[in-house]
Design a protein around this motif. Structure first.
Motif: not given
Length: 124
Positions: A39-45, A91-92, A103-109, A111-122
């Motif tokens: 997820q980038a700022p201002g954008k959808e996951r 993004a994070k 099966s997993c798919n492209s709909n982020f909704e 997914y019911n268990f998430w990590g805390q995230g890690t930031q990537v900055t390019v």
């Protein structure tokens, strides 16, 4: 304790590479499908990649050919190798799973268990 713990984020210049790791513990480590979602700022996951229990992998068009998802079941860890990074990849990044053996798919909704995230900055 049930947990998804991401690591490996950081700051890189355009064209560089990073490898993200997601270590699963608790019941989440049973080998469910796993996805990397950003997820980038201002954008959808966006689900950038996912890997199913049979190791079948799927990628978003935006990362196809540059990112590779893999898993090491012995270590209960899923990886995301990211090459040729660009500022648009800033993004994070979260790893996530669904504990219903679907099966997993492209709909982020889905997914019911998430990590805390890690930031990537390019930087350009």
């Amino acid at each position: 304790q049930d947990e998804l713990a991401e690591s490996g984020g950081g700051s890189v210049e355009a064209g560089g590479s990073l490898r993200l790791s997601c270590a699963a513990s608790g019941y989440i480590a049973k080998g469910y499908c796993m996805g990397w979602i950003r997820q980038a700022p201002g954008k959808e996951r966006e689900v950038v990649a996912h890997i199913d229990t049979d190791d079948d992998t799927t990628y978003a068009d935006s990362v196809k050919g540059r990112f590779t998802i893999s898993r090491d079941n012995a270590k209960n860890t899923v990886y995301l190798q990211m090459n040729n990074l660009g500022p648009e990849d800033t993004a994070k990044y979260y790893c996530a799973t669904r504990d219903d053996w679907m099966s997993c798919n492209s709909n982020f909704e889905n997914y019911n268990f998430w990590g805390q995230g890690t930031q990537v900055t390019v930087s350009s």
